[in-house]
Motif scaffolding. Structure first.
Motif, PDB file in Angstrom:
ATOM      1  N   SER A 584       0.841  -1.202   0.000  1.00 27.12           N
ATOM      2  CA  SER A 584       0.000   0.000   0.000  1.00 27.12           C
ATOM      3  C   SER A 584       0.877   1.252   0.000  1.00 27.12           C
ATOM      4  O   SER A 584       1.826   1.349   0.784  1.00 27.12           O
ATOM      5  N   SER A 593      -3.747   5.369  -2.011  1.00 25.32           N
ATOM      6  CA  SER A 593      -4.639   4.214  -2.216  1.00 25.32           C
ATOM      7  C   SER A 593      -6.047   4.652  -2.611  1.00 25.32           C
ATOM      8  O   SER A 593      -7.046   4.310  -1.955  1.00 25.32           O
ATOM      9  N   ILE A 598      -6.644   1.224  -6.718  1.00 26.70           N
ATOM     10  CA  ILE A 598      -6.866  -0.142  -6.237  1.00 26.70           C
ATOM     11  C   ILE A 598      -7.551  -0.977  -7.313  1.00 26.70           C
ATOM     12  O   ILE A 598      -7.179  -2.137  -7.563  1.00 26.70           O
ATOM     13  N   VAL A 606      -2.779  -7.072  -0.139  1.00 25.84           N
ATOM     14  CA  VAL A 606      -2.117  -5.789   0.069  1.00 25.84           C
ATOM     15  C   VAL A 606      -1.457  -5.838   1.445  1.00 25.84           C
ATOM     16  O   VAL A 606      -2.033  -6.346   2.411  1.00 25.84           O
ATOM     17  N   PHE A 627      -9.995  -1.104   0.451  1.00 27.13           N
ATOM     18  CA  PHE A 627      -9.472  -2.412   0.048  1.00 27.13           C
ATOM     19  C   PHE A 627     -10.472  -3.524   0.362  1.00 27.13           C
ATOM     20  O   PHE A 627     -10.641  -4.470  -0.417  1.00 27.13           O
ATOM     21  N   GLN A 630     -13.092  -3.894  -2.184  1.00 22.89           N
ATOM     22  CA  GLN A 630     -12.627  -4.553  -3.408  1.00 22.89           C
ATOM     23  C   GLN A 630     -12.340  -6.043  -3.177  1.00 22.89           C
ATOM     24  O   GLN A 630     -11.914  -6.742  -4.099  1.00 22.89           O
TER      25      GLN A 630
END
Length: 678
Positions: A584, A593, A598, A606, A627, A630
């Motif tokens: 990251s 980020s 991303i 990550v 994150f 995702q």
């Protein structure tokens, strides 16, 4: 069961609300001071109160003292404000286990201070006054650090070069007041007492001298072990009873661990106990009673433990100890004891004896330094070399009676050696709040960033990077890439350049190849591609060298400290950014980020390189939420320790999914997790 109860009793104060979330008003008494540089010290303090509330039991804490103000002296009571932290240590293979060491010393928290609010001068107990007197008498003597180490157990004056010499020649035990010194002092008392012809008088004199020497040394843990074992033996001798050496050793262990179960975490405890056990084996089973036989037996039997604890061996240890042990036993320690005893009744004569000791120590230490520097006797061993060495040393167990069951140990070690992971690997090192990544294929290595270097002298090169390289058997770097000039990324750049051969230097170097987008190199089966910067903007973070490493199926993206603006510009270049593993940007700061970044990289994993309990709150909750949205697996080095991933076809295999190690590496989880029995 007692160890569990004791640990809960000692650690219960850590559950005080907001203890680690804000500054605390603490008050306590200084037990030990360890100087660290010109304006820094470490104080071991026994806390009496926390925010005005009395504590029971009274915990020990380690406070780092910074600033020009003189720290409190040993025995003084003071009050100050500090931000406390858990005894949490860096976790990397080959790294010193500070969390274990702290708890082994009875220290359950640490912090830092720059001054006191109130301070009560303390006239000092008799030992404190005597210690100050010894320091004053020896203040002008060049050999003072060595005299203090042998007389009062204070080794804080020894420098890193001195410690390297002691390790290289295998003589550290000679300058730690333990069994050898306590036994020698008691032996002198026993010999003198026998002149009276009365066993009780001889025993009392031996015990008194041993107690006095242990008292002068501050009853350190090694001294306690040796003293307790000696007093058990003297008591049995006095009453005409006989116990085997094994029984005395086991009784000593039981009494010490009953008083303080955390001693089981102290490597010195096991080293000294096993040294006595090795001595018993040498004299009993192997029939070695002469000095050279005893030393050979001790050296061989303790070799596996030395390899495991210190990561190497000294091939010169045996002959050096054969010379120095008689010298210390018959001359140096008796003279030192005489100088200390004469300090109060005959100070002028004591000064003369200390001067004589200085005249003996100066050429001796200079000669030992010369010997260590000339022949470099210490041999660092990789983990695999240690494994092979242990197998060779353990195989003779088959010859010992009733010990063949222990042959499972060599079998286990051989399985570990054969099942070691292969393929190229990425290790994101636990360097606190900083960055250092080691990429390896076979015995070749690329290092991306070097971690921080501090004014106190501690640095991540000596503390983390070099021990890990030695553990892996790597003695040079093919590439050293420094992303940018921030201290937490480049702090050890020059030091590593002077320590290791480096074939290629990329990034923020005065004499290396600066990173520019499009720069590419083939390294074995891997392709190294620099994606950023296109031009130097003058913004240090956004000028970070972004490096993409791939084998054609699997890749990792190393991003340094780039922020949102650089991420957007990088996306605009249209370069392929996809990587299954992402570091990251900027340690998980919310300034980096972005969702678009991303989404484009689309990683499976990550790694947030953020120090445990860092003051910036990295990684930020917003970044972790992006994150998570995702579906990316997230790991934080401060919580996990070193993150080790191995290329496995088209996916990354995480070697360790949870922070490895014993309970003391997971205190944060214990504090913040559910406790169903409460």
């Amino acid at each position: 069961m007692w160890a569990l109860c004791y640990s809960h009793w000692q650690l219960n104060w850590l559950q005080t609300p907001t203890l680690f979330e804000r500054t605390q008003l603490v008050a306590g008494t200084v037990e030990t001071i360890q100087p660290k540089g010109q304006s820094a010290s470490r104080l071991i303090v026994r806390l009496k109160t926390l925010n005005g509330q009395a504590l029971s039991p009274q915990p020990r804490v380690l406070l780092s003292w910074y600033g020009e103000q003189t720290p409190p002296r040993v025995g003084e009571y003071f009050q100050t404000i500090t931000r406390l932290r858990l005894p949490h240590g860096l976790h990397n293979p080959g790294t010193f286990d500070s969390a274990r060491w702290l708890l082994g010393q009875g220290i359950s928290a640490r912090g830092s201070v720059t001054g006191t609010l109130t301070q009560q001068a303390h006239s000092g107990i008799k030992r404190t006054r005597l210690v100050r007197h010894i320091k004053a008498v020896t203040d002008d003597l060049p050999a003072q650090p060595w005299l203090l180490a042998l007389s009062i157990g204070d080794r804080s004056g020894l420098e890193s070069r001195d410690w390297a010499m002691l390790r290289g020649l295998g003589i550290s035990h000679l300058f730690a007041i333990s069994g050898l010194h306590i036994g020698l002092v008691a032996g002198l008392g026993l010999l003198a007492g026998r002149l009276s012809g009365n066993r009780w008088i001889a025993t009392a004199l031996a015990a008194s001298l041993a107690l006095g020497y242990a008292w002068l040394a501050g009853f350190s843990v090694p001294t306690q072990r040796a003293l307790l074992m000696l007093l058990l033996w003297l008591g049995l001798y006095c009453w005409g009873r006989f116990w085997s050496g094994r029984r005395i050793v086991l009784m000593t262990m039981m009494l010490l661990l009953a008083a303080n179960p955390w001693l089981a975490l102290d490597y010195g405890f096991w080293l000294s106990i096993l040294a006595v056990a090795a001595l018993l084996v040498t004299t009993g089973w192997l029939g070695g009673r002469r000095l050279w036989r005893l030393q050979v037996g001790l050296t061989v039997l303790l070799l596996p433990l030395v390899m495991l604890l210190f990561g190497g061996v000294s091939w010169l240890s045996l002959p050096v100890n054969l010379v120095l042990i008689p010298l210390f036993s018959l001359l140096l320690i008796p003279l030192l004891l005489l100088a200390s005893l004469l300090l109060l009744p005959a100070p002028e004569l004591s000064v003369w004896v200390f001067s004589l000791l200085n005249a003996l120590f100066e050429p001796l230490i200079a000669g030992l330094h010369w010997l260590n520097d000339s022949v470099s006797p210490w041999i660092w061993l990789s983990a695999h070399a240690q494994g092979v060495g242990l197998v060779i040393l353990l195989l003779p167990l088959a010859l010992l009676p009733r010990a063949r069951g222990l042959l499972v140990l060599p079998g286990y070690i051989l399985c570990w050696l054969l099942l070691s992971p292969s393929g190229w690997q990425v290790r994101v090192l636990d360097v606190g709040q900083g960055l250092s990544v080691l990429v390896t294929q076979d015995k070749q290595a690329l290092l991306y960033d070097t971690g921080n270097r501090f004014n106190s002298g501690f640095n991540m090169a000596d503390g983390v990077i070099l021990p890990l390289l030695r553990n892996l058997g790597i003695d040079k770097l093919e590439y050293l890439v420094v992303s940018h000039d921030d201290q937490d990324h480049s702090g050890n750049r020059d030091y590593l350049a002077h320590t290791l051969p480096i074939a290629h230097r990329w990034g923020a170097w005065s004499d290396g190849q600066h990173c520019r987008a499009g720069q590419q190199s083939h390294w074995g089966e891997l392709t190294l591609t620099v994606l950023w910067p296109v031009n130097i903007s003058g913004h240090s973070n956004n000028d970070s060298c972004v490096l993409h490493i791939s084998d054609g199926r699997l890749s990792v993206l190393l991003t340094g400290d780039i922020e949102a603006r650089a991420e957007q510009a990088l996306l605009a270049t249209g370069q392929p950014l996809a990587a299954k593993l992402l570091l990251s940007p900027h340690h998980g700061s919310n300034s980096s980020s972005t969702a678009a970044f991303i989404d484009t990289v689309n990683p499976d994993w990550v790694v947030h390189t953020a120090g445990f309990g860092n003051r910036w709150g990295f990684p930020s909750s917003e970044v972790m939420a992006r994150f998570k949205q995702q579906g990316v697996g997230q790991i934080i080095t401060g919580d996990q320790g070193m993150v080790h991933l191995v290329a496995d076809g088209s996916r990354w295999r995480l070697v360790q999914r949870k922070r490895p190690g014993a309970w003391y590496h997971k205190l944060n989880t214990w504090l913040n997790g559910p406790k169903p029995l409460e």
